[in-house]
Design an enzyme around this catalytic site. Structure first.
Site, PDB file in Angstrom:
ATOM      1  N   HIS A 181       0.832  -1.205   0.000  1.00 43.65           N
ATOM      2  CA  HIS A 181       0.000   0.000   0.000  1.00 43.65           C
ATOM      3  C   HIS A 181       0.869   1.259   0.000  1.00 43.65           C
ATOM      4  O   HIS A 181       0.425   2.318  -0.466  1.00 43.65           O
ATOM      5  CB  HIS A 181      -0.910   0.031   1.233  1.00 43.65           C
ATOM      6  CG  HIS A 181      -1.980  -1.016   1.220  1.00 43.65           C
ATOM      7  ND1 HIS A 181      -1.764  -2.303   1.652  1.00 43.65           N
ATOM      8  CD2 HIS A 181      -3.271  -0.959   0.811  1.00 43.65           C
ATOM      9  CE1 HIS A 181      -2.888  -2.993   1.526  1.00 43.65           C
ATOM     10  NE2 HIS A 181      -3.801  -2.211   1.018  1.00 43.65           N
ATOM     11  N   ASP A 252      -4.874  -6.257  -7.961  1.00 42.27           N
ATOM     12  CA  ASP A 252      -5.021  -5.549  -6.694  1.00 42.27           C
ATOM     13  C   ASP A 252      -5.190  -4.064  -7.015  1.00 42.27           C
ATOM     14  O   ASP A 252      -5.062  -3.634  -8.169  1.00 42.27           O
ATOM     15  CB  ASP A 252      -3.796  -5.801  -5.805  1.00 42.27           C
ATOM     16  CG  ASP A 252      -4.111  -5.688  -4.309  1.00 42.27           C
ATOM     17  OD1 ASP A 252      -5.157  -5.098  -3.971  1.00 42.27           O
ATOM     18  OD2 ASP A 252      -3.305  -6.171  -3.498  1.00 42.27           O
TER      19      ASP A 252
END
EC number: 3.2.1.52
Length: 341
Positions: A181, A252
Site C-alpha cells: 500500500h 489488486d
C-alpha cells in the site's frame, strides 16, 4: 452494453449523478464497496440495488470481507474471526478446523449474498511467515499443506452460499516486510523456494477449480523485474500456463504505491490488462475517474470474458429468509464459540 474490465469505488452511502455517469461508462464492469459506503444492512442493500439497476449486464459488486481486521461491514453482520485463528485450531484438531473453515466461508458469503454482493476478495492464500505485517493474521498458516486444507474448506463453504472465491495474493505476499500500500515490496528469494512453498496453495486450489485470483503488488526480483500483477510471466506463463488456471484474474488496487512505478493510472490499467488480468481494480481516486475514463477510450472487449461472468453471485435470498434459516442460526452460534474449541 458490455461488462467492462474496470472496477471502481464510490464516495459515500448513496449514488450521486457523477458516480452514475462513471458507472455507465463501457469500461466499467464492477464496483468495490468499503466501510465508508456502509451505514446499515438496509442501506447497503438499497445501494447495491441501485448499482444493479444502472446497466445490463449488471455491474459486479465486490468487497473485502475476510474477517478479523479486514471486514468492511460490521454492525448488523456476524463478526468473523481472522484466518489465523483457524490455523491455530488446525494445529490442535485438523478436522474441527476444516469444519469451522467451511462454516466461516459459508456464513461470510451467505450474509453478503443476502444484500446482493457478488464476490468477496477472499481467502488469503499467502503463507504466514511472520514477516509481513500487512498480511499477518489474515493468513491461515505458515505451512502450505495447512493453508490448502483450510482454504479448500473455506472456498467450499463460499460456493455453497453461491459466491466465487478469489485467492490472493499470487504468487505469495507473506515473505516481504514492506506493505505494498505504501511502497513496492521486493522479494529476493530464488524461484525454487517460491515454487516449492508459496505457489503450492495456488497450484492445488487451481486444480480444484479456484474461480478467481488476485496477484500481488510485489516484485520477485530473481524471477521478473515487474510486479506480479503487471507481469506476463507470472500471469500467463506461470498461472495460466504452468498451473493451468482458467478463472478470472483481478488486479489488486492500482492506486497502491506498489503499482506507482508503472506510470499514470491509465497506463497501469492498460498494463495489467495487457499482462493477463481480466479486471483492473482502481480505488480511492474519485477525482481522477473522469480523466481516467476519458483516456480509456474505445471498446474494451469485443465480447464479455466468460471468466468475469462466472463471478456473478448465485442463489439470491432475502435477509429475512436468511435470519429464519436454522443453518444460519447454527453457523452464528458456532462462530460465537470459536474461543472454546
Amino acid at each position: 452494453m458490455t461488462l467492462g474490465p474496470l472496477m471502481v469505488d464510490l464516495k459515500g452511502v448513496t449514488l450521486d449523478s457523477e458516480e452514475r455517469a462513471w458507472l455507465g461508462h463501457p469500461w466499467v464492469g464492477g464496483v468495490i464497496l468499503f466501510s465508508r459506503n456502509y451505514e446499515s444492512p438496509e442501506q447497503i442493500a438499497a445501494l447495491i440495488k441501485a448499482i444493479h439497476a444502472l446497466k445490463k449486464p449488471r455491474l459486479l459488486v465486490a468487497v473485502d470481507h475476510e474477517g478479523g481486521r479486514v471486514q468492511r461491514f460490521r454492525d448488523g453482520f456476524t463478526l468473523l474471526p481472522s484466518a489465523s485463528l483457524l490455523g491455530k485450531l488446525y494445529d490442535r484438531d485438523q478436522r474441527q478446523a476444516q469444519r469451522l473453515a467451511m462454516t466461516t466461508g459459508w456464513l461470510m458469503a451467505v450474509e453478503l449474498r443476502a444484500i446482493g454482493v457478488d464476490v468477496s476478495f477472499a481467502p488469503v492464500l499467502d503463507l504466514a511467515q511472520g514477516v509481513s505485517a500487512v498480511i499477518g493474521d489474515r493468513a491461515f498458516h505458515a505451512e502450505p499443506d495447512a493453508v490448502i486444507a483450510l482454504a479448500r474448506a473455506y472456498i467450499r463453504g463460499m460456493a455453497w452460499a453461491g459466491m466465487a472465491a478469489v485467492g490472493k495474493h499470487f504468487p505469495g505476499h507473506g515473505s516481504v516486510v514492506a506493505d505494498s500500500h505504501t511502497v513496492l515490496p521486493v522479494d529476493e528469494r530464488p524461484w525454487r523456494q517460491i515454487r516449492e512453498r508459496d505457489l503450492l496453495p495456488f497450484e492445488y486450489l487451481v486444480k480444484a477449480g479456484l474461480p478467481a485470483v488476485m496477484p500481488a503488488h510485489v516484485c520477485y526480483a530473481s524471477v521478473d523485474a515487474r510486479p506480479a500483477g503487471f507481469s506476463p510471466f507470472w500471469l500467463e506463463t506461470v498461472l495460466r500456463g504452468q498451473l493451468g488456471f482458467q478463472g478470472a484474474i483481478i488486479s489488486d488496487d492500482l492506486s497502491m504505491a506498489g503499482a506507482a512505478e508503472v506510470g499514470n493510472m491509465s497506463a497501469r490499467v492498460r498494463t495489467v490488462l495487457g499482462a493477463g488480468c481480466d479486471m483492473a481494480l482502481v480505488c480511492n481516486d474519485p477525482d481522477g475517474y473522469a480523466l481516467l475514463l476519458d483516456e480509456l477510450n474505445g471498446d474494451p472487449y469485443p465480447q464479455i470474458p466468460a471468466r468475469l461472468l462466472r463471478l456473478y453471485g448465485r442463489y439470491p435470498l432475502t435477509r429475512s429468509r436468511l435470519y429464519r434459516s436454522p443453518a444460519w442460526q447454527k453457523a452464528v452460534r458456532t462462530l460465537a464459540a470459536y474461543g472454546k474449541f
